[in-house]
Design a protein around this motif. Structure first.
Motif, mmCIF file in Angstrom:
data_model
loop_
_atom_site.group_PDB
_atom_site.id
_atom_site.type_symbol
_atom_site.label_atom_id
_atom_site.label_comp_id
_atom_site.label_asym_id
_atom_site.label_seq_id
_atom_site.Cartn_x
_atom_site.Cartn_y
_atom_site.Cartn_z
ATOM 1 N N LYS A 181 36.533 42.742 54.179
ATOM 2 C CA LYS A 181 36.597 44.178 53.922
ATOM 3 C C LYS A 181 37.456 44.405 52.682
ATOM 4 O O LYS A 181 38.241 43.549 52.282
ATOM 5 C CB LYS A 181 37.185 44.920 55.112
ATOM 6 N N GLN A 182 37.276 45.571 52.082
ATOM 7 C CA GLN A 182 38.055 45.895 50.902
ATOM 8 C C GLN A 182 39.489 46.209 51.292
ATOM 9 O O GLN A 182 39.747 46.822 52.333
ATOM 10 C CB GLN A 182 37.452 47.088 50.165
ATOM 11 N N LEU A 183 40.385 45.813 50.472
ATOM 12 C CA LEU A 183 41.790 46.103 50.683
ATOM 13 C C LEU A 183 42.088 47.499 50.166
ATOM 14 O O LEU A 183 41.749 47.844 49.029
ATOM 15 C CB LEU A 183 42.648 45.074 49.937
ATOM 16 N N VAL A 184 42.658 48.336 51.043
ATOM 17 C CA VAL A 184 43.004 49.707 50.662
ATOM 18 C C VAL A 184 44.484 49.927 50.910
ATOM 19 O O VAL A 184 45.102 49.281 51.772
ATOM 20 C CB VAL A 184 42.168 50.733 51.452
ATOM 21 N N ASP A 185 45.043 50.850 50.156
ATOM 22 C CA ASP A 185 46.451 51.160 50.348
ATOM 23 C C ASP A 185 46.610 52.204 51.438
ATOM 24 O O ASP A 185 45.628 52.612 52.075
ATOM 25 C CB ASP A 185 47.077 51.615 49.033
ATOM 26 N N ASN A 224 38.500 44.529 39.617
ATOM 27 C CA ASN A 224 37.576 44.288 40.718
ATOM 28 C C ASN A 224 38.278 44.525 42.054
ATOM 29 O O ASN A 224 39.458 44.195 42.213
ATOM 30 C CB ASN A 224 37.055 42.852 40.675
ATOM 31 N N PRO A 225 37.549 45.081 43.042
ATOM 32 C CA PRO A 225 38.160 45.300 44.357
ATOM 33 C C PRO A 225 38.590 43.969 44.974
ATOM 34 O O PRO A 225 37.931 42.938 44.819
ATOM 35 C CB PRO A 225 37.031 45.953 45.170
ATOM 36 N N ILE A 226 39.705 44.006 45.679
ATOM 37 C CA ILE A 226 40.205 42.829 46.385
ATOM 38 C C ILE A 226 39.677 42.865 47.815
ATOM 39 O O ILE A 226 39.771 43.896 48.491
ATOM 40 C CB ILE A 226 41.741 42.795 46.379
ATOM 41 N N TYR A 227 39.111 41.741 48.259
ATOM 42 C CA TYR A 227 38.588 41.632 49.619
ATOM 43 C C TYR A 227 39.493 40.712 50.428
ATOM 44 O O TYR A 227 40.028 39.716 49.922
ATOM 45 C CB TYR A 227 37.163 41.087 49.613
ATOM 46 N N GLY A 239 47.558 31.810 49.285
ATOM 47 C CA GLY A 239 46.250 32.466 49.379
ATOM 48 C C GLY A 239 46.267 33.754 50.173
ATOM 49 O O GLY A 239 45.202 34.340 50.436
ATOM 50 N N TYR A 240 47.418 34.231 50.553
ATOM 51 C CA TYR A 240 47.512 35.495 51.270
ATOM 52 C C TYR A 240 47.625 36.654 50.287
ATOM 53 O O TYR A 240 48.088 36.492 49.147
ATOM 54 C CB TYR A 240 48.743 35.508 52.179
ATOM 55 N N VAL A 241 47.214 37.828 50.761
ATOM 56 C CA VAL A 241 47.452 39.068 50.036
ATOM 57 C C VAL A 241 48.122 40.034 51.006
ATOM 58 O O VAL A 241 47.961 39.928 52.231
ATOM 59 C CB VAL A 241 46.144 39.688 49.496
ATOM 60 N N VAL A 242 48.881 40.955 50.449
ATOM 61 C CA VAL A 242 49.568 41.944 51.286
ATOM 62 C C VAL A 242 48.577 43.038 51.652
ATOM 63 O O VAL A 242 48.032 43.729 50.787
ATOM 64 C CB VAL A 242 50.781 42.539 50.549
ATOM 65 N N LYS A 286 42.667 47.016 43.574
ATOM 66 C CA LYS A 286 41.900 46.182 42.652
ATOM 67 C C LYS A 286 42.800 45.145 41.996
ATOM 68 O O LYS A 286 44.018 45.318 41.916
ATOM 69 C CB LYS A 286 41.237 47.049 41.591
ATOM 70 N N ASP A 287 42.162 44.064 41.525
ATOM 71 C CA ASP A 287 42.927 43.021 40.838
ATOM 72 C C ASP A 287 43.103 43.388 39.375
ATOM 73 O O ASP A 287 42.723 44.486 38.931
ATOM 74 C CB ASP A 287 42.237 41.663 40.995
ATOM 75 N N ASP A 288 43.669 42.467 38.608
ATOM 76 C CA ASP A 288 43.957 42.748 37.204
ATOM 77 C C ASP A 288 42.699 43.003 36.391
ATOM 78 O O ASP A 288 42.750 43.688 35.363
ATOM 79 C CB ASP A 288 44.741 41.576 36.589
#
Length: 852
Positions: A645-649, A661-664, A553-556, A656-658
């Motif tokens: 919060k939104q994930l930004v590079d 949609n923005p990834i939070y 369930g983690y995201v980078v 965004k996901d596939d």
């Protein structure tokens, strides 16, 4: 006989005659006239005496005093308008009646004079008095306030007029049109420019001819303290100059001198004077390190300059700072209008540069290539008997150049070793000098040189070559050709990779960064492929671990590692810093994914219209005010409510996901407690709701009357009270369902009840104002027994009693009847009637005589 008499009667009635009166020599006529006259005179004399006695008693005056001051008929006529009217009637009658009327005037005048003197003595002249009321402005040196919203009689003066001893009415000011409370409301209302400055006392009675009253006011000020506090972070770097290329300064113990940092908080407060419109901004500047507070005040349009405290530069042996103490200032180049939109955190960097005395090189100093000693240094004394041989050590770092090379170009001073030698000197008779061979004073071998024994382990590097071997020399050989004397030993950089869970700031994995378990940066060149293969294997191991966390369930969030290469500049570009055993430090940040959730809810207020009876019957349909809300919130993989919060590079772009949609992710930096934030759905469902921004408010529901046309509750109903929750619940201040801002966090389904309670008013008893003791004044037309001739003389005879009444006494006379005077008037009427009866008898006798 009949025609004759009728003709004579016709001529007599149509002929203008002058009437004459006299006393006939008839015993019955003379007797009747004398008897009537005596009765009238006696009756009126009694009435006047009694009236004078009553007036004297009521005014606390002596009858003797009144009688001792007789006035003429003309003086009595001037007493008042009523007496003048009576006098005119008397004069008209006098022209017709002759001497008998004049005698009546002689009777009336002394009594009128005594009445006038009694009235003058009982009511002394009143002294006028004035109250001069002003409102003064204490914030304007006590100036009198002349406001266009408060009319005044004389540039801000408000007068009340009266007489000394009288009470002062509450509405006596401005010619009796205003009260002080009303005038104050015109100056000190909630939106007016003044407020009361202290208490005041108003006089309640006129005590002097001129009384002065001042009410002190001051300016109403509007304070705005809702401006954010801005933080200025002042940082002073301590850096070394050439040949150290701006590296961080070290102290005498070789430890890095940390940057000096202090924060200043700047908080503005805006005060607006409502009377003058002047704006004053006070900036409070607080040094968070020392607690020192200073203030700057201006009108808010000019920028402010914050003066820094002086900070002494650290003292380092053999080093000179370009500034012994650093002061300076920071200018905020914007006014108060831009305060809220400008950034809240500001950085100010100052640098103190230290210059080293080059004659005293120390280990670690960068040595320019031209200054390096490529061979041993040989120094011989002036007499040629003592020699010192010195070897110098330099070391380099393999990443000092573009690629990680085993032979770096940049060298640092690593210290030196010296050997001492001596020899004998001889001079012959011819003056020729000869020397014996050089002998070592102690030894001719340079010992092994371990760099760490001199300045420790260089931070961020491994230690494969951290020493120089021992070397033995022959002092009598050609020392310029010695090899291996000047040693260049390289240090290889290392790197470290950490995987961190940002949700709780927990380190999940660490690779490298240990003295015994460090990762070496791969080297360039054909002979170093094995270093590059090892680096690639390490990279694969790291990202296999990252994939395992993503399955949980983690995201980078961020990844500044990617890979390690032989290019030192590229490695440095994404390094986070340096540690003891890692030249390049990298971190892969993970965070738990946040999932968006949506809910809706409804709250409402119901206004009931009920009768004030035991059953509280409903008079009309209730009114429902309905508000709908929606909210979106986030949960972590475990279902917990979280801030997101939104994930930004790294470039600031939203990831965004596939599905696009923005990834939070869970926002671990947000320390506020996560909560559901409800938003009002507009337009709101139902009437009676106002929405401003995201704030919903129930509108006021007011209905003063309800008319029920039929049924048991038929009739006119009037509002009695308003209550909350129940009919007998908390009574509201107004007889309405008031305007109420609705808390956005109320639970779903919350219902508030307001009851408007009505009663049927009772019809008040009607009172005829004509029954309130109305007094109808007497007029000549409605006086009983009024007529011509003798009756007119009788009305004049009572005029002295009327002359005794002034304008004020006339009002008292209508409410109070003098018993004695009433009796006298009754006797006068009796005498008048008797006189008329006797006269009629006399005239009848004369008429019979004529007929005879």
């Amino acid at each position: 006989m009949l025609v004759k008499y009728n003709k004579q009667e016709y001529q007599r009635s149509h002929t203008q005659e002058q009437q004459r009166f006299g006393l006939r020599k008839l015993s019955i006529g003379v007797a009747s006239v004398l008897l009537g006259t005596s009765i009238v005179v006696a009756g009126n004399t009694t009435a006047h005496a009694s009236s004078n006695a009553e007036l004297a008693d009521s005014n606390d005056q002596s009858v003797a005093t009144v009688a001792a001051s007789p006035v003429t008929h003309q003086d009595a006529v001037a007493l008042n308008s009523k007496q003048s009217t009576v006098t005119e009637t008397t004069q008209a009658t006098s022209d017709q009646s002759g001497a008998s009327v004049n005698s009546a005037h002689q009777v009336a005048s002394p009594t009128a004079a005594r009445s006038a003197q009694a009235t003058s003595t009982s009511e002394p002249a009143k002294q006028p008095a004035t109250v001069d009321l002003t409102f003064v402005d204490d914030d304007n040196n006590g100036a009198i306030i002349d406001s266009p919203y408060l009319p005044s009689e004389n540039n801000g003066h408000h007068y009340a007029h009266g007489f000394i001893g009288e009470k002062i009415s509450t509405t006596a000011y401005n010619n009796g049109t205003r009260s002080v409370d009303r005038m104050l409301r015109a100056l000190t209302g909630r939106h007016d420019p003044y407020v009361l400055n202290g208490s005041y006392t108003l006089p309640t009675e006129f005590t002097d001819s001129l009384m002065t009253v001042q009410i002190h006011l001051k300016h109403r000020v509007e304070t705005h303290a809702d401006y954010p506090t801005k933080t200025i972070t002042r940082t002073i770097h301590y850096r070394r100059a050439y040949p150290y290329d701006g590296s961080q300064m070290v102290d005498d113990d070789g430890k890095l001198i940390p940057d000096y940092q202090v924060q200043y908080e700047v908080t503005p407060v805006v005060v607006i004077d409502k009377a003058t419109g002047k704006q004053t901004v006070t900036y409070t500047i607080k040094n968070l390190q020392t607690g020192k507070v200073t203030t700057i005040e201006n009108d808010g349009t000019d920028p402010i300059t914050i003066d820094y405290d002086q900070v002494a530069s650290p003292t380092v042996t053999d080093w000179i700072a370009d500034e012994a103490a650093v002061g300076g200032h920071y200018q905020m180049n914007f006014g108060i209008d831009s305060w809220k939109v400008s950034a809240n955190d500001w950085q100010d960097l100052q640098t103190v540069t230290y210059k080293y005395d080059e004659s005293k090189l120390k280990i670690g100093d960068v040595v320019p290539k031209a200054a390096r000693h490529e061979a041993v240094i040989v120094e011989i004394s002036a007499d040629g008997t003592r020699m010192t041989v010195t070897r110098t050590f330099y070391y380099g770092f393999t990443d000092d150049s573009g690629d990680n090379l085993d032979h770096p170009e940049i060298q640092h001073y690593g210290g030196s070793q010296s050997l001492e030698f001596t020899r004998e000197k001889a001079t012959d008779s011819a003056g020729n000098t000869t020397y014996s061979p050089w002998q070592a004073v102690t030894t001719n071998t340079f010992p092994k040189y371990v760099y760490q024994e001199h300045y420790g382990h260089p931070q961020g590097y491994d230690l494969p070559y951290g020493y120089s071997p021992a070397v033995t020399i022959d002092p009598n050989a050609d020392l310029s050709t010695l090899s291996g004397i000047t040693v260049y030993d390289p240090y290889g950089p290392t790197y470290k990779v950490s995987i961190i869970d940002d949700t709780n700031n927990k380190v999940l994995n660490v690779y490298g960064g240990d003295r015994d378990n460090y990762l070496s940066v791969p080297e360039a060149g054909d002979g170093y492929q094995h270093t590059r293969d090892a680096a690639e294997q390490t990279r694969r191991t790291i990202y296999a671990a990252v994939a395992g966390y993503q399955d949980q369930g983690y995201v980078v969030v961020s990844d500044d590692f990617g890979q390690i290469s032989t290019n030192n500049a590229a490695n440095q570009s994404h390094s986070e810093g340096i540690e003891d055993y890692a030249k390049y430090v990298y971190t892969i940040h993970l965070a738990k994914k946040a999932t968006s959730q949506t809910e809706q809810k409804t709250v409402k207020r119901i206004v009931h219209f009920v009768a004030d009876n035991p059953a509280h019957d409903q008079l009309q349909a209730s009114q429902t005010q309905l508000i709908n809300y929606t909210t979106s919130y986030f949960t972590d993989p475990d279902g917990n409510l979280v801030n997101a919060k939104q994930l930004v590079d790294k470039d600031g772009n939203v990831v965004k996901d596939d599905a696009g949609n923005p990834i939070y992710i869970v926002d671990s930096a947000n320390q506020t407690t996560p909560r559901k934030t409800w938003t009002v759905l507009t337009p709101a469902t139902g009437d009676g709701v106002t929405v401003t921004g995201n704030q919903a408010s129930y509108q006021q529901v007011r209905q003063d009357f309800i008319d029920v046309p039929a049924g048991a509750l038929a009739g006119h109903w009037q509002i009695e009270r308003a209550a909350r929750d129940t009919v007998d619940g908390q009574q509201l201040a107004t007889k309405t369902a008031p305007v109420e801002a609705v808390d956005n966090d109320l639970p779903d389904g919350t219902v508030e009840h307001v009851y408007l309670v009505y009663t049927q008013p009772q019809t008040p008893e009607t009172i005829d104002p004509n029954d309130a003791g109305k007094v109808t004044p007497a007029t000549p037309g409605n006086t009983p027994g009024s007529g011509a001739g003798t009756a007119t003389s009788a009305s004049v005879a009572v005029s002295p009693a009327a002359a005794q009444l002034s304008a004020a006494d006339s009002q008292n006379a209508q409410g109070k009847h003098l018993p004695q005077t009433g009796q006298a008037n009754s006797r006068g009427l009796l005498a008048l009637g008797l006189t008329a009866f006797l006269t009629a008898i006399g005239l009848g006798a004369v008429n019979r005589k004529r007929q005879d």
